[in-house]
Write an enzyme that holds these catalytic residues in place. Structure first.
Site, PDB file in Angstrom:
ATOM      1  CE  LYS A 177      -1.634   1.626   4.093  1.00  0.00           C
ATOM      2  NZ  LYS A 177      -1.120   2.860   4.235  1.00  0.00           N
ATOM      3  CG  ASN A 178       2.498   2.548   3.489  1.00  0.00           C
ATOM      4  OD1 ASN A 178       1.453   2.882   3.313  1.00  0.00           O
ATOM      5  ND2 ASN A 178       3.229   2.294   4.715  1.00  0.00           N
ATOM      6  NE  ARG A 199      -6.528   4.223   6.281  1.00  0.00           N
ATOM      7  CZ  ARG A 199      -5.703   5.314   6.911  1.00  0.00           C
ATOM      8  NH1 ARG A 199      -5.909   5.637   8.223  1.00  0.00           N
ATOM      9  NH2 ARG A 199      -4.804   5.691   6.142  1.00  0.00           N
ATOM     10  CG  ASP A 221       3.846   1.375   9.443  1.00  0.00           C
ATOM     11  OD1 ASP A 221       3.354   2.212  10.289  1.00  0.00           O
ATOM     12  OD2 ASP A 221       3.948   1.593   8.207  1.00  0.00           O
TER      13      ASP A 221
HETATM   14  C1  UD1 Z   1       4.821   6.899   6.374  1.00  0.00           C
HETATM   15  C2  UD1 Z   1       3.991   5.411   6.131  1.00  0.00           C
HETATM   16  C3  UD1 Z   1       3.492   5.101   7.482  1.00  0.00           C
HETATM   17  C4  UD1 Z   1       4.676   4.759   8.541  1.00  0.00           C
HETATM   18  C5  UD1 Z   1       5.458   6.227   8.678  1.00  0.00           C
HETATM   19  C6  UD1 Z   1       6.831   5.853   9.525  1.00  0.00           C
HETATM   20  C7  UD1 Z   1       2.985   5.881   3.938  1.00  0.00           C
HETATM   21  C8  UD1 Z   1       1.915   6.284   3.107  1.00  0.00           C
HETATM   22  N1  UD1 Z   1       2.895   5.844   5.220  1.00  0.00           N
HETATM   23  O1  UD1 Z   1       4.123   7.834   6.835  1.00  0.00           O
HETATM   24  O2  UD1 Z   1       2.755   3.991   7.255  1.00  0.00           O
HETATM   25  O3  UD1 Z   1       4.188   4.486   9.836  1.00  0.00           O
HETATM   26  O4  UD1 Z   1       6.187   6.476   7.046  1.00  0.00           O
HETATM   27  O5  UD1 Z   1       7.526   4.817   8.974  1.00  0.00           O
HETATM   28  O6  UD1 Z   1       3.938   5.669   3.476  1.00  0.00           O
HETATM   29  N2  UD1 Z   1       7.096  14.788  10.408  1.00  0.00           N
HETATM   30  C9  UD1 Z   1       7.038  15.967  10.856  1.00  0.00           C
HETATM   31  N3  UD1 Z   1       6.934  16.828   9.768  1.00  0.00           N
HETATM   32  C10 UD1 Z   1       6.400  16.513   8.401  1.00  0.00           C
HETATM   33  C11 UD1 Z   1       6.606  15.092   8.230  1.00  0.00           C
HETATM   34  C12 UD1 Z   1       6.666  14.368   9.027  1.00  0.00           C
HETATM   35  O7  UD1 Z   1       7.449  16.270  11.741  1.00  0.00           O
HETATM   36  O8  UD1 Z   1       6.669  17.160   7.373  1.00  0.00           O
HETATM   37  C13 UD1 Z   1       7.383  13.708  11.421  1.00  0.00           C
HETATM   38  C14 UD1 Z   1       6.075  12.845  11.925  1.00  0.00           C
HETATM   39  O9  UD1 Z   1       5.166  13.474  12.694  1.00  0.00           O
HETATM   40  C15 UD1 Z   1       6.461  11.685  12.521  1.00  0.00           C
HETATM   41  C16 UD1 Z   1       7.996  11.319  11.601  1.00  0.00           C
HETATM   42  O10 UD1 Z   1       8.107  12.560  11.146  1.00  0.00           O
HETATM   43  O11 UD1 Z   1       6.844  11.790  13.904  1.00  0.00           O
HETATM   44  C17 UD1 Z   1       8.070  10.375  10.501  1.00  0.00           C
HETATM   45  O12 UD1 Z   1       6.770  10.539   9.962  1.00  0.00           O
HETATM   46  P1  UD1 Z   1       6.645  10.401   8.282  1.00  0.00           P
HETATM   47  O13 UD1 Z   1       8.158   9.503   7.867  1.00  0.00           O
HETATM   48  O14 UD1 Z   1       6.772  11.318   7.494  1.00  0.00           O
HETATM   49  O15 UD1 Z   1       5.357   9.478   8.097  1.00  0.00           O
HETATM   50  P2  UD1 Z   1       4.624   9.413   6.691  1.00  0.00           P
HETATM   51  O16 UD1 Z   1       5.220   9.542   5.617  1.00  0.00           O
HETATM   52  O17 UD1 Z   1       3.288  10.286   7.205  1.00  0.00           O
END
Ligand code: UD1
Length: 422
Positions: free
Chosen positions: A11-12, A389, A297
């Site tokens: 999915k990701n 999901r 995850d």
């Molecule tokens: C992706 C995955 C999710 C997984 C996560 C961490 C997808 C669709 N989802 O989510 O399943 O749990 O990676 O492996 O691929 N952060 C910030 N600012 C930002 C972006 C992120 O502070 O602009 C923080 C987030 O709050 C979190 C950390 O960085 O604490 C990592 O998040 P991130 O890697 O961005 O997660 P997702 O990409 O949303």
């Protein structure tokens, strides 16, 4: 549980690949797309912008073709973004292709605040003008300009968003401190097939030479390592002998090494992991980290296993600030767990007893399902839409290897009955 269970596409990896189709006016065909609710949400999101999204049916049910020839409305509405945070993946591609984008801010979710500030900062460094108003991000740029971006924090979708934006920028971009997840590398492979010039995806530094135009391509999505990992733990917990087929064992290295420490036996071939869970299991600590560390995850699912291991397992959640929603539900089933800030201390082994439990998010639901498989009696998991999901027909897959499981609430349409062109 005995037998073979097949892993679906990731999915990701599928979500950013679908967003990448916005970068070209030619059709992009994606294979091994999982039939899960987040994909359906992405289809609606792209269709609302004017893209033609053709979902396969029958034997082609895991294929989708997206053609973003006419992007009439480069917007992602709150209605859709609130259903799926990964909708922010369209920000970079829309801006690069259309010169403007209007995307709702996602807001927090069950597992943490999850801002998208790093996506926004990165796009500004590529020359975008960004304002925020009424809960929406408005971004404009005549043409993005290549630049140097250093992520303050490693972000998976942030890396993917910027990577996509940089493909059509004027000049070279260098992205530092990138996420190294296999899903990032898979996206780069698709983008390169579309004519992008990307090097280094899967490492902390990615170089992108911007091009004027991208073209259509065909790409097969990598297997879902989190679904595979969930089934491996299911096999271990139930004392089964199961083949997890169609997976990429190399993406599961850290998880499998940890399971060996716990006492789970596995054997691997090119695309299959055999799991033999005859126990006894011993406690072992984990700390969630960015890839190649132990995936956040898989934290909730690992906790279900830890309740059945002798001794104390300390589970430290480093990525999200509130990802222990499953703990209180596992405790209602008899687990002995204490939360201290970012650490959950699990004392085992405790027998689990069936209960009615509430799923709070995608991976928490998987953890409750795993616990229910070994609990004495019949458990009922409510709000199971969370699991839909990201897990394709999970009850059918588990039933196929001997689990006694049935869906008693809402059910997703099994297969598209006819081609739908939206
Ligand atoms: C992706 C995955 C999710 C997984 C996560 C961490 C997808 C669709 N989802 O989510 O399943 O749990 O990676 O492996 O691929 N952060 C910030 N600012 C930002 C972006 C992120 O502070 O602009 C923080 C987030 O709050 C979190 C950390 O960085 O604490 C990592 O998040 P991130 O890697 O961005 O997660 P997702 O990409 O949303």
């Amino acid at each position: 549980m005995l037998g073979t269970i097949r892993v679906s596409g990731a999915k990701n990896a599928a979500l950013p690949a679908m967003a990448a189709a916005l970068l070209t006016d030619e059709p992009v065909t994606l294979e091994n797309i999982p039939q899960v609710r987040d994909i359906e949400t992405t289809r609606k999101l792209l269709a609302a912008m004017g893209a033609e999204v053709e979902l396969g049916y029958g034997r082609a049910q895991h294929r989708t073709t997206i053609c973003a020839r006419n992007l009439t409305s480069p917007e992602a509405s709150y209605e859709l973004v609130k259903q799926m945070r990964a909708s922010s993946l369209v920000l970079g591609p829309l801006l690069a292709r259309c010169g403007r984008a209007r995307v709702s801010l996602p807001g927090g979710c069950a597992i943490g605040a999850r801002p998208i500030d790093l996506h926004i900062k990165g796009l500004e460094q590529l020359g975008a003008k960004i304002t925020q108003d009424h809960g929406y991000v408005e971004a404009t740029a005549d043409r993005l300009k290549g630049g140097e971006i250093s992520f303050e924090k490693i972000t998976v979708t942030g890396t993917e968003d910027l990577l996509m934006a940089a493909t059509l920028a004027d000049g070279e971009s260098v992205l530092h401190n990138c996420a190294r997840e296999p899903e990032v590398a898979d996206l780069a492979e698709l983008l390169n097939k579309m004519g992008a010039l990307i090097e280094g995806a899967g490492t902390p530094t990615i170089r992108v030479k911007g091009v004027g135009k991208l073209h259509g391509a065909k790409h097969r999505i990598i297997p879902d390592r989190i679904e595979a990992g969930t089934f491996i733990i299911a096999g271990a917990l139930t004392g089964g002998d199961m083949n997890i087929a169609g997976c990429e064992p190399a993406h599961l290295d850290v998880l499998i090494a940890k399971l060996h420490e716990v006492g789970v036996k596995t054997a691997q071939s090119a695309d299959t992991v055999r799991v033999m869970g005859d126990g006894p299991f011993k406690a072992s600590d984990i700390i969630t980290q960015e890839y190649p560390g132990f995936p956040t995850d898989m934290q909730a699912q690992y906790m279900a296993l830890a309740t059945q291991a002798e001794g104390t397992s300390v589970i430290t959640e480093n990525i999200f600030e509130n990802r222990f929603m499953h703990v209180s539900e596992l405790m209602r089933m008899g687990a002995n767990i204490r939360i201290e800030g970012r650490r959950a201390i699990v004392r085992g082994k405790t027998p689990l007893s069936a209960a009615a439990v509430l799923a709070s998010d995608l991976r928490a639901s998987a953890s409750l399902l795993l616990a229910a498989l070994v609990a004495e009696g019949e458990s009922i998991i409510d709000r199971v839409y969370h699991i839909d999901r990201g897990y394709e027909h999970i009850e059918e897959k588990l039933k196929g290897v001997g689990a006694q499981i049935r869906r008693i609430g809402e059910i997703l349409p099994k297969k598209a009955a006819a081609p739908s062109r939206v």
